[in-house]
Design a protein around this motif. Sequence first.
Motif, PDB file in Angstrom:
ATOM      1  N   ALA A  29     103.795  64.799  86.639  1.00 57.38           N
ATOM      2  CA  ALA A  29     102.714  65.760  86.836  1.00 57.38           C
ATOM      3  C   ALA A  29     102.229  65.826  88.284  1.00 57.38           C
ATOM      4  O   ALA A  29     101.570  66.783  88.656  1.00 57.38           O
ATOM      5  N   GLY A  30     102.482  64.826  89.095  1.00 56.02           N
ATOM      6  CA  GLY A  30     101.996  64.836  90.478  1.00 56.02           C
ATOM      7  C   GLY A  30     100.610  64.240  90.563  1.00 56.02           C
ATOM      8  O   GLY A  30     100.443  63.031  90.499  1.00 56.02           O
ATOM      9  N   ASP A  31      99.587  65.087  90.692  1.00 55.00           N
ATOM     10  CA  ASP A  31      98.199  64.627  90.784  1.00 55.00           C
ATOM     11  C   ASP A  31      97.500  64.808  89.442  1.00 55.00           C
ATOM     12  O   ASP A  31      97.547  65.889  88.856  1.00 55.00           O
ATOM     13  N   VAL A  32      96.827  63.747  88.986  1.00 55.49           N
ATOM     14  CA  VAL A  32      96.117  63.784  87.709  1.00 55.49           C
ATOM     15  C   VAL A  32      94.729  63.194  87.920  1.00 55.49           C
ATOM     16  O   VAL A  32      94.578  62.174  88.601  1.00 55.49           O
ATOM     17  N   LYS A  33      93.713  63.843  87.322  1.00 51.49           N
ATOM     18  CA  LYS A  33      92.343  63.312  87.343  1.00 51.49           C
ATOM     19  C   LYS A  33      91.973  62.892  85.937  1.00 51.49           C
ATOM     20  O   LYS A  33      92.351  63.540  84.963  1.00 51.49           O
ATOM     21  N   ALA A  34      91.214  61.806  85.845  1.00 51.33           N
ATOM     22  CA  ALA A  34      90.733  61.331  84.547  1.00 51.33           C
ATOM     23  C   ALA A  34      89.311  60.825  84.716  1.00 51.33           C
ATOM     24  O   ALA A  34      88.979  60.227  85.737  1.00 51.33           O
ATOM     25  N   VAL A  35      88.492  61.069  83.719  1.00 44.33           N
ATOM     26  CA  VAL A  35      87.109  60.589  83.741  1.00 44.33           C
ATOM     27  C   VAL A  35      87.094  59.116  83.357  1.00 44.33           C
ATOM     28  O   VAL A  35      87.797  58.696  82.428  1.00 44.33           O
ATOM     29  N   ASN A  36      86.330  58.329  84.074  1.00 42.46           N
ATOM     30  CA  ASN A  36      86.195  56.899  83.825  1.00 42.46           C
ATOM     31  C   ASN A  36      85.894  56.634  82.347  1.00 42.46           C
ATOM     32  O   ASN A  36      85.012  57.240  81.767  1.00 42.46           O
ATOM     33  N   GLY A  37      86.676  55.743  81.736  1.00 40.85           N
ATOM     34  CA  GLY A  37      86.455  55.365  80.347  1.00 40.85           C
ATOM     35  C   GLY A  37      87.186  56.225  79.330  1.00 40.85           C
ATOM     36  O   GLY A  37      87.088  55.974  78.130  1.00 40.85           O
ATOM     37  N   SER A 105     106.842  59.364  78.754  1.00 43.19           N
ATOM     38  CA  SER A 105     105.411  59.335  79.054  1.00 43.19           C
ATOM     39  C   SER A 105     104.721  58.111  78.466  1.00 43.19           C
ATOM     40  O   SER A 105     105.179  57.537  77.481  1.00 43.19           O
ATOM     41  N   VAL A 106     103.595  57.743  79.081  1.00 41.99           N
ATOM     42  CA  VAL A 106     102.737  56.677  78.580  1.00 41.99           C
ATOM     43  C   VAL A 106     101.292  57.182  78.563  1.00 41.99           C
ATOM     44  O   VAL A 106     100.956  58.164  79.223  1.00 41.99           O
ATOM     45  N   VAL A 107     100.449  56.498  77.794  1.00 38.52           N
ATOM     46  CA  VAL A 107      99.018  56.811  77.749  1.00 38.52           C
ATOM     47  C   VAL A 107      98.259  55.588  78.240  1.00 38.52           C
ATOM     48  O   VAL A 107      98.496  54.469  77.766  1.00 38.52           O
ATOM     49  N   LEU A 108      97.357  55.813  79.181  1.00 38.96           N
ATOM     50  CA  LEU A 108      96.463  54.750  79.654  1.00 38.96           C
ATOM     51  C   LEU A 108      95.160  54.867  78.885  1.00 38.96           C
ATOM     52  O   LEU A 108      94.589  55.952  78.777  1.00 38.96           O
ATOM     53  N   ARG A 109      94.694  53.759  78.334  1.00 35.63           N
ATOM     54  CA  ARG A 109      93.485  53.738  77.504  1.00 35.63           C
ATOM     55  C   ARG A 109      92.259  53.333  78.319  1.00 35.63           C
ATOM     56  O   ARG A 109      92.309  52.404  79.118  1.00 35.63           O
ATOM     57  N   ARG A 110      91.173  54.051  78.104  1.00 43.32           N
ATOM     58  CA  ARG A 110      89.870  53.723  78.705  1.00 43.32           C
ATOM     59  C   ARG A 110      90.019  53.367  80.195  1.00 43.32           C
ATOM     60  O   ARG A 110      89.719  52.263  80.605  1.00 43.32           O
ATOM     61  N   VAL A 111      90.476  54.326  80.984  1.00 46.95           N
ATOM     62  CA  VAL A 111      90.794  54.052  82.388  1.00 46.95           C
ATOM     63  C   VAL A 111      89.560  53.652  83.190  1.00 46.95           C
ATOM     64  O   VAL A 111      88.540  54.323  83.142  1.00 46.95           O
ATOM     65  N   PRO A 112      89.645  52.541  83.915  1.00 50.17           N
ATOM     66  CA  PRO A 112      88.585  52.151  84.835  1.00 50.17           C
ATOM     67  C   PRO A 112      88.920  52.641  86.251  1.00 50.17           C
ATOM     68  O   PRO A 112      90.034  53.111  86.512  1.00 50.17           O
TER      69      PRO A 112
END
Length: 193
Positions: A29-37, A105-112
């Motif tokens: 995907a290149g650049d990805v944003k995720a909200v904390n938690g 693909s992988v999923v990251l859980r509750r990203v800090p």
Amino acid sequence: MCVEQARLLLLLLTASGWRCVSGIRVFTAGDVKAVNGTDVRLKCTFQTSAAVRASSVTVSWSFRPLGPGHEETVFYYHEKPFAPPEGRFRRKVDWAGDISGRDASVVLRRVPFSFNGTFSCQVKNPPDVHGNVGEVRLQVVSSASLSEILVLCVTIGGAVLLVLLLVMIVASLRRCQRPRNPEPDLQNDLFSC
């Protein structure tokens, strides 16, 4: 004479089943944003010229932090997923791919916030073992950006207005179709008895 020998060699190699193998191609995907938690999917797909067999494909995910620090293993897959037994990604990453669908693909859980950095996806499918390494630059933010919130509000507001407009049109049509002053039809009432 050399040209004839080269053609003969090429013909023998082709007849024996040998073929040229191009490098594996990895797409991310290149650049990805995720909200904390929150959870975030790191998408990684691949193309290969070799036949895809679950027993031959390996997937390696690694992480390089933004600040000081060393590269870490995030995840490994070969016939089944192997999550890291220790480190910052322990119990934080799950397999979300499908090798037969060429998805790693992988999923990251509750990203800090400590997950800010570059994630690398490397896929090998022998004899396709050379090729690019896909990268995903993850930015963990404290909340959704103003533009994302604005898009959400406009979408919801537009849907509500559309529903209200449809209700008003249907109500107007029904009101116009009703007779205004229905006069009793005395002739029909007399014969109905």
